[in-house]
Design a protein around this motif. Structure first.
Motif, PDB file in Angstrom:
ATOM      1  N   CYS A   1     -70.447  86.580 -17.505  1.00 29.45           N
ATOM      2  CA  CYS A   1     -69.023  86.890 -17.625  1.00 29.45           C
ATOM      3  C   CYS A   1     -68.792  88.267 -17.025  1.00 29.45           C
ATOM      4  O   CYS A   1     -69.476  89.227 -17.398  1.00 29.45           O
ATOM      5  N   LEU A   2     -67.856  88.371 -16.084  1.00 28.39           N
ATOM      6  CA  LEU A   2     -67.587  89.634 -15.408  1.00 28.39           C
ATOM      7  C   LEU A   2     -66.111  89.962 -15.489  1.00 28.39           C
ATOM      8  O   LEU A   2     -65.268  89.079 -15.360  1.00 28.39           O
ATOM      9  N   SER A   3     -65.815  91.248 -15.692  1.00 27.96           N
ATOM     10  CA  SER A   3     -64.434  91.697 -15.770  1.00 27.96           C
ATOM     11  C   SER A   3     -64.282  92.998 -15.005  1.00 27.96           C
ATOM     12  O   SER A   3     -65.158  93.861 -15.064  1.00 27.96           O
ATOM     13  N   LEU A   4     -63.170  93.123 -14.327  1.00 22.22           N
ATOM     14  CA  LEU A   4     -62.793  94.396 -13.726  1.00 22.22           C
ATOM     15  C   LEU A   4     -61.689  94.978 -14.588  1.00 22.22           C
ATOM     16  O   LEU A   4     -60.636  94.366 -14.767  1.00 22.22           O
ATOM     17  N   ILE A   5     -61.951  96.144 -15.149  1.00 18.48           N
ATOM     18  CA  ILE A   5     -61.021  96.794 -16.065  1.00 18.48           C
ATOM     19  C   ILE A   5     -60.247  97.858 -15.302  1.00 18.48           C
ATOM     20  O   ILE A   5     -60.831  98.692 -14.609  1.00 18.48           O
ATOM     21  N   ASP A   6     -58.932  97.831 -15.430  1.00 18.36           N
ATOM     22  CA  ASP A   6     -58.097  98.831 -14.762  1.00 18.36           C
ATOM     23  C   ASP A   6     -58.457 100.233 -15.262  1.00 18.36           C
ATOM     24  O   ASP A   6     -58.886 100.400 -16.407  1.00 18.36           O
ATOM     25  N   PRO A   7     -58.236 101.225 -14.418  1.00 18.91           N
ATOM     26  CA  PRO A   7     -58.530 102.601 -14.859  1.00 18.91           C
ATOM     27  C   PRO A   7     -57.579 103.036 -15.963  1.00 18.91           C
ATOM     28  O   PRO A   7     -56.441 102.579 -16.038  1.00 18.91           O
ATOM     29  N   PRO A   8     -58.066 103.930 -16.819  1.00 22.41           N
ATOM     30  CA  PRO A   8     -57.167 104.479 -17.841  1.00 22.41           C
ATOM     31  C   PRO A   8     -56.085 105.326 -17.183  1.00 22.41           C
ATOM     32  O   PRO A   8     -56.247 105.773 -16.044  1.00 22.41           O
ATOM     33  N   GLU A   9     -55.018 105.548 -17.895  1.00 22.44           N
ATOM     34  CA  GLU A   9     -53.907 106.341 -17.366  1.00 22.44           C
ATOM     35  C   GLU A   9     -54.421 107.705 -16.899  1.00 22.44           C
ATOM     36  O   GLU A   9     -55.206 108.359 -17.575  1.00 22.44           O
ATOM     37  N   GLY A  10     -53.980 108.095 -15.721  1.00 20.85           N
ATOM     38  CA  GLY A  10     -54.382 109.374 -15.156  1.00 20.85           C
ATOM     39  C   GLY A  10     -55.662 109.308 -14.336  1.00 20.85           C
ATOM     40  O   GLY A  10     -56.066 110.295 -13.738  1.00 20.85           O
ATOM     41  N   ARG A  11     -56.323 108.146 -14.306  1.00 20.72           N
ATOM     42  CA  ARG A  11     -57.549 107.978 -13.532  1.00 20.72           C
ATOM     43  C   ARG A  11     -57.277 107.015 -12.386  1.00 20.72           C
ATOM     44  O   ARG A  11     -56.328 106.234 -12.419  1.00 20.72           O
ATOM     45  N   THR A  12     -58.144 107.049 -11.386  1.00 20.31           N
ATOM     46  CA  THR A  12     -57.919 106.185 -10.222  1.00 20.31           C
ATOM     47  C   THR A  12     -58.943 105.084 -10.077  1.00 20.31           C
ATOM     48  O   THR A  12     -58.767 104.189  -9.254  1.00 20.31           O
ATOM     49  N   VAL A  13     -60.015 105.122 -10.869  1.00 20.43           N
ATOM     50  CA  VAL A  13     -61.083 104.130 -10.727  1.00 20.43           C
ATOM     51  C   VAL A  13     -61.319 103.442 -12.066  1.00 20.43           C
ATOM     52  O   VAL A  13     -61.417 104.101 -13.104  1.00 20.43           O
ATOM     53  N   GLY A  14     -61.431 102.128 -12.017  1.00 15.17           N
ATOM     54  CA  GLY A  14     -61.676 101.343 -13.221  1.00 15.17           C
ATOM     55  C   GLY A  14     -63.159 101.174 -13.484  1.00 15.17           C
ATOM     56  O   GLY A  14     -63.988 101.958 -13.039  1.00 15.17           O
ATOM     57  N   THR A  15     -63.491 100.104 -14.192  1.00 17.92           N
ATOM     58  CA  THR A  15     -64.868  99.814 -14.590  1.00 17.92           C
ATOM     59  C   THR A  15     -65.126  98.330 -14.432  1.00 17.92           C
ATOM     60  O   THR A  15     -64.261  97.512 -14.731  1.00 17.92           O
ATOM     61  N   MET A  16     -66.338  97.988 -13.970  1.00 13.33           N
ATOM     62  CA  MET A  16     -66.786  96.601 -13.979  1.00 13.33           C
ATOM     63  C   MET A  16     -67.650  96.405 -15.210  1.00 13.33           C
ATOM     64  O   MET A  16     -68.580  97.179 -15.451  1.00 13.33           O
ATOM     65  N   LEU A  17     -67.337  95.383 -16.002  1.00 13.27           N
ATOM     66  CA  LEU A  17     -68.131  95.027 -17.184  1.00 13.27           C
ATOM     67  C   LEU A  17     -68.770  93.677 -16.928  1.00 13.27           C
ATOM     68  O   LEU A  17     -68.116  92.740 -16.458  1.00 13.27           O
ATOM     69  N   VAL A  18     -70.056  93.565 -17.266  1.00  6.54           N
ATOM     70  CA  VAL A  18     -70.796  92.333 -17.031  1.00  6.54           C
ATOM     71  C   VAL A  18     -71.571  91.999 -18.311  1.00  6.54           C
ATOM     72  O   VAL A  18     -72.150  92.882 -18.939  1.00  6.54           O
ATOM     73  N   ARG A  19     -71.590  90.710 -18.631  1.00  7.82           N
ATOM     74  CA  ARG A  19     -72.338  90.216 -19.789  1.00  7.82           C
ATOM     75  C   ARG A  19     -73.034  88.927 -19.379  1.00  7.82           C
ATOM     76  O   ARG A  19     -72.429  88.091 -18.698  1.00  7.82           O
ATOM     77  N   ALA A  20     -74.304  88.783 -19.779  1.00  4.66           N
ATOM     78  CA  ALA A  20     -75.045  87.569 -19.470  1.00  4.66           C
ATOM     79  C   ALA A  20     -76.012  87.280 -20.610  1.00  4.66           C
ATOM     80  O   ALA A  20     -76.466  88.196 -21.306  1.00  4.66           O
ATOM     81  N   SER A  21     -76.355  86.022 -20.789  1.00  3.93           N
ATOM     82  CA  SER A  21     -77.266  85.598 -21.870  1.00  3.93           C
ATOM     83  C   SER A  21     -78.628  85.232 -21.312  1.00  3.93           C
ATOM     84  O   SER A  21     -78.751  84.743 -20.183  1.00  3.93           O
ATOM     85  N   ALA A  22     -79.633  85.442 -22.166  1.00  2.00           N
ATOM     86  CA  ALA A  22     -81.003  85.053 -21.807  1.00  2.00           C
ATOM     87  C   ALA A  22     -81.166  83.557 -21.989  1.00  2.00           C
ATOM     88  O   ALA A  22     -80.494  82.936 -22.749  1.00  2.00           O
TER      89      ALA A  22
END
Length: 133
Positions: free
Chosen positions: A112-133
């Motif tokens: 499961c992958l998500s691109l998270i928008d940047p917080p207010e006042g920032r210009t770059v977001g975060t990629m979050l990734v989750r995977a199961s064994a």
């Protein structure tokens, strides 16, 4: 765990008062090759998964995860300006599709992958990734 001793010191300062935590200054692949421990969760927050060759790191993580264990990690979206380990060297930026293929290829499921928008006042977001064994 962090390869930089300075990061270990910061972690101890911030969270050393909590019981049951162990802080290590060690490179991730070296630790995973030596340990016999298994883990329910491996979490990398702007850490090893971003700075270590995934073809070297992911099989080691997968081999140390308990059945049904979770790998979760974050890094900046691909192509974003940002830190480099030791100020230089590779950063393993991957697109969501690339991470899905890489993780699946190393035996992970339920990616499961998500691109998270940047917080207010920032210009770059975060990629979050989750995977199961």
């Amino acid at each position: 765990m962090d390869a930089a001793p300075a990061r270990e010191a910061v972690a101890v300062e911030r969270w050393g008062h909590l019981s049951g935590l162990e802080f290590l200054a060690v490179e991730a692949t070296a630790f995973l090759k030596e340990t016999v421990e298994t883990f329910d969760v491996v979490l990398s927050v702007f850490g090893a998964v971003w700075f270590v060759d995934p073809d070297a790191l992911l099989p080691l993580i997968r081999s140390r995860l308990a059945p049904g264990g979770i790998l979760a990690f974050s890094h900046l979206p691909p192509g974003s300006p940002g830190p480099r380990p030791g100020g230089a060297g590779p950063r393993y930026d991957r697109t969501p599709d690339e991470w899905w293929r890489i993780l699946s290829g190393h035996g992970f499921s339920d990616v499961c992958l998500s691109l998270i928008d940047p917080p207010e006042g920032r210009t770059v977001g975060t990629m979050l990734v989750r995977a199961s064994a």
